[in-house]
Design a protein around this motif. Structure first.
Motif, PDB file in Angstrom:
ATOM      1  N   MET A 302      -8.777  -5.117  -1.831  1.00 50.21           N
ATOM      2  CA  MET A 302      -7.433  -5.187  -2.385  1.00 50.21           C
ATOM      3  C   MET A 302      -6.416  -4.556  -1.453  1.00 50.21           C
ATOM      4  O   MET A 302      -5.285  -5.035  -1.322  1.00 50.21           O
ATOM      5  CB  MET A 302      -7.379  -4.502  -3.757  1.00 50.21           C
ATOM      6  N   ALA A 303      -6.826  -3.476  -0.750  1.00 51.99           N
ATOM      7  CA  ALA A 303      -5.909  -2.803   0.174  1.00 51.99           C
ATOM      8  C   ALA A 303      -5.533  -3.750   1.310  1.00 51.99           C
ATOM      9  O   ALA A 303      -4.360  -3.937   1.622  1.00 51.99           O
ATOM     10  CB  ALA A 303      -6.552  -1.543   0.727  1.00 51.99           C
ATOM     11  N   LEU A 304      -6.534  -4.374   1.899  1.00 48.03           N
ATOM     12  CA  LEU A 304      -6.292  -5.272   3.022  1.00 48.03           C
ATOM     13  C   LEU A 304      -5.467  -6.488   2.573  1.00 48.03           C
ATOM     14  O   LEU A 304      -4.557  -6.939   3.266  1.00 48.03           O
ATOM     15  CB  LEU A 304      -7.636  -5.735   3.607  1.00 48.03           C
ATOM     16  N   TYR A 305      -5.823  -6.959   1.398  1.00 49.69           N
ATOM     17  CA  TYR A 305      -5.112  -8.091   0.797  1.00 49.69           C
ATOM     18  C   TYR A 305      -3.633  -7.771   0.674  1.00 49.69           C
ATOM     19  O   TYR A 305      -2.761  -8.556   1.053  1.00 49.69           O
ATOM     20  CB  TYR A 305      -5.734  -8.335  -0.582  1.00 49.69           C
ATOM     21  N   GLY A 306      -3.369  -6.573   0.187  1.00 50.98           N
ATOM     22  CA  GLY A 306      -1.982  -6.137   0.028  1.00 50.98           C
ATOM     23  C   GLY A 306      -1.268  -6.053   1.360  1.00 50.98           C
ATOM     24  O   GLY A 306      -0.116  -6.480   1.491  1.00 50.98           O
ATOM     25  N   ILE A 307      -1.960  -5.517   2.368  1.00 47.82           N
ATOM     26  CA  ILE A 307      -1.339  -5.372   3.692  1.00 47.82           C
ATOM     27  C   ILE A 307      -0.986  -6.738   4.261  1.00 47.82           C
ATOM     28  O   ILE A 307       0.117  -6.958   4.782  1.00 47.82           O
ATOM     29  CB  ILE A 307      -2.284  -4.607   4.644  1.00 47.82           C
ATOM     30  N   ILE A 308      -1.910  -7.701   4.130  1.00 49.34           N
ATOM     31  CA  ILE A 308      -1.653  -9.056   4.644  1.00 49.34           C
ATOM     32  C   ILE A 308      -0.441  -9.656   3.947  1.00 49.34           C
ATOM     33  O   ILE A 308       0.441 -10.239   4.573  1.00 49.34           O
ATOM     34  CB  ILE A 308      -2.895  -9.959   4.439  1.00 49.34           C
ATOM     35  N   LEU A 309      -0.379  -9.464   2.652  1.00 46.88           N
ATOM     36  CA  LEU A 309       0.727 -10.020   1.869  1.00 46.88           C
ATOM     37  C   LEU A 309       2.063  -9.422   2.299  1.00 46.88           C
ATOM     38  O   LEU A 309       3.039 -10.139   2.532  1.00 46.88           O
ATOM     39  CB  LEU A 309       0.475  -9.739   0.384  1.00 46.88           C
TER      40      LEU A 309
END
Lengths: 337, 252
Positions: A302-309
């Motif tokens: 979820m952290a990485l997902y958020g960063i990409i977004l």
């Protein structure tokens, strides 16, 4: 003087587009191809994908992407009327529970549950939201955010419709092909249908309401009636997505009202660029598989997902689709002078 | 039919909290008439328009249009009866091409009932209307996104939007504010033409010279009250009007 042949660079779309976005001059096959390719190619690819994936995990991801794309399209349609929804989960959950309930309690076949869930669900959602149509901006959004949570709690505390356990062993699709192509056709139909509708006179009224609803009223048009129609259309698409998912999983539970079904479509629409419908579709078809790929990372997902977004939104605030369109229209060719 | 009363405003009052924006205003408007409404800033002219067109609900009083009580009806219904109004502040569908702005009123139940603009014909009707108001059909102007047009064009676009509704009563709220002299000179004859064609016009305006050329009667407002009514010269000669516009002499 034969050497004196000179060329000038010209944008390809310059000769094709005349005055507005809706009138085109087509003179040769290459121009037709230039216009058709970006429309036909993605659709053809989407239709071929189930063959290429041949079942299995990634076909599930494709189905999932279609479901979220439908919700994103539904969000984008409401947004183009100026109704910013934070509750696509309401449509999704209502559609899911209607089709699940009809199948569980009345043993209705899919050929009945799907249409009833789509139309009946849209009707129910419209009734629920009609009372707050006078609210504008963030106040409307807040109501849409609360409604799915309200339904989830009602089902849990009153122990209705299966309560916390949900409704189990519902009737599946005859084959996964039916499910996946139903989903794909729905996405293509909504995508092109919405793009057409929003440029029709009806759609112009809707966009007028987004830009300035007082001017629309001064034009003798009942804005509440048009907003209600827009919610019905968006609701039907969302409810259909919910009904599809219910029969695909053969299960419906409170999770159908979960925040995921609100946030992910919204993120997809924003990433792809709202207002174009194609953007919303592209956005979800990137985000959903991406979140599956990142599943391997476990907790960091979820952290990485958020960063990409965040990175995508900061670097491309206009959205992917608008960026791609702009670049595509800037293609140049040599023209002999 | 010339003497038929088309609009009757009776003792109209609007209070915003403690402030009385419009106080006990009454007047009549006959079919085909050209009424000017003038008064200093903040005298309640725009509120009066909002009250007649339903954008603001009156505290008390009545608005009767063609014998029908329209007090407190929603704006889209009042527009549907044939009252079209322009906005003082520029309002347009900024993301739509200029001529597509007119599709909204052309799509209304009123215009459909009057049998105008079938599907596919609306674009032509819109372009014709704009052409009349100085958006040349062969230029790029009517096809440009409204948000990219200069102020004067947006004001005329608003007028075109009003005309698209095929009004019987046209209410213009400071149409000329911010317009160049040349634009005013070009638009004024168009408004006169609409009036000659039988449309009743009520025009709020600060440019008195232009207004007095076309208006047969004026209504002067100050602090929410009607202080004078009559032919322009007579109305302006009144002491109270002189005071409102020029101020009072300091005593002593």
């Amino acid at each position: 003087m034969g050497e004196d042949i000179r060329y000038r660079r010209e944008r390809i779309d310059r000769g094709i587009k005349a005055r507005t976005d809706t009138i085109y001059f087509l003179s040769n096959f290459r121009d037709i191809l230039y216009l058709l390719l970006p429309r036909v190619l993605p659709v053809a690819l989407l239709l071929l994908l189930p063959f290429l994936l041949k079942g299995g995990y990634w076909e599930k991801v494709l189905f999932y992407s279609c479901i979220f794309a439908l919700l994103a399209l539904s969000w984008d349609f409401m947004a183009s009327v100026g109704l910013v929804s934070l509750g696509q989960a309401l449509f999704f959950g209502v559609g899911a529970y209607i089709s699940g309930g009809l199948n569980h309690y009345f043993k209705m076949p899919l050929s009945l549950t799907l249409p009833i869930a789509t139309l009946g669900g849209a009707f129910l959602c419209t009734i629920l939201l009609v009372s707050v149509l006078r609210l504008r901006g963030v106040y409307f959004s807040m109501v849409t955010l609360i409604l799915p949570l309200l339904f989830a709690h009602l089902i849990e505390t009153l122990n209705i419709l299966g309560g916390t356990h949900g409704l189990l062993s519902l009737r599946p699709f005859p084959s996964s092909w039916v499910a996946i192509y139903l989903a794909i056709f729905a996405v293509v139909f909504c995508l092109f249908g919405f793009r057409k509708l929003i440029n029709e006179d009806f759609g112009l009224v809707l966009r007028g309401i987004r830009d300035d609803d007082r001017v629309v009223m001064a034009g003798g048009i009942n804005i509440y009636w048009y907003k209600a129609q827009a919610i019905f259309i968006a609701g039907a698409v969302g409810c259909f997505a919910g009904a599809l998912m219910t029969h695909y999983y053969q299960f419906v539970g409170r999770s159908a009202f979960a925040l995921d079904y609100t946030i992910l479509p919204l993120a997809g629409a924003v990433l792809g660029g709202p207002g174009s419908f194609a953007g919303a579709t592209i956005g979800t078809f990137i985000l959903v598989p991406l979140s599956e790929v990142l599943r391997a990372l476990g907790g960091l997902r979820m952290a990485l997902y958020g960063i990409i977004l965040i990175a995508a939104l900061v670097s491309l605030p206009e959205g992917l689709f608008h960026y791609i369109t702009r670049k595509y229209h800037q293609f140049e060719r040599d023209v002999r002078i | 039919m010339q003497d038929e009363v088309i609009l009757k405003v009776q003792n109209l009052t609007k209070q915003f909290g403690g402030v009385v924006a419009v106080e006990d205003v009454s007047f009549e408007l006959r079919r085909g008439e050209f009424l000017g409404v003038i008064g200093p800033n903040g005298s309640g002219k725009t509120t009066l328009i909002n009250l007649i067109t339903g954008f603001v609900k009156p505290t008390s009083g009545k608005v009767i249009f063609q014998g029908k009580d329209i007090t407190g009806k929603p704006p889209y219904q009042i527009a549907g009866y044939g009252i079209s109004r322009s906005f003082q502040m520029v309002r347009a569908f900024h993301k739509l091409p200029a001529f597509k702005n007119l599709i909204v009123p052309l799509y209304s139940p009123r215009v459909k009932r009057l049998g105008g603009g079938k599907y596919g014909e609306r674009d032509d009707v819109a372009i014709n209307l704009l052409d009349d108001l100085g958006f040349e059909r062969d230029s790029f102007v009517p096809y440009k996104v409204a948000g990219s047009l200069p102020h004067g064009y947006l004001k005329r676009l608003d007028l075109a939007r009003c005309m698209a509704l095929r009004p019987e009563l046209l209410i213009l709220d400071e149409l000329f504010s911010g317009m160049a002299m040349s634009e005013v000179a070009a638009t004024l004859p168009m408004i006169e033409k609409f009036n000659r064609e039988g449309i009743t016009i009520m025009m709020v305006e600060h440019r008195l010279k232009e207004l007095f050329r076309v208006a047969s009667r004026v209504l002067v407002m100050n602090f929410g009250r009607k202080i004078a009514e009559g032919p322009p010269k007579e109305a302006m000669a009144k002491e109270e009007v002189q005071k409102a516009y020029l101020g009072t002499e300091v005593e002593g």
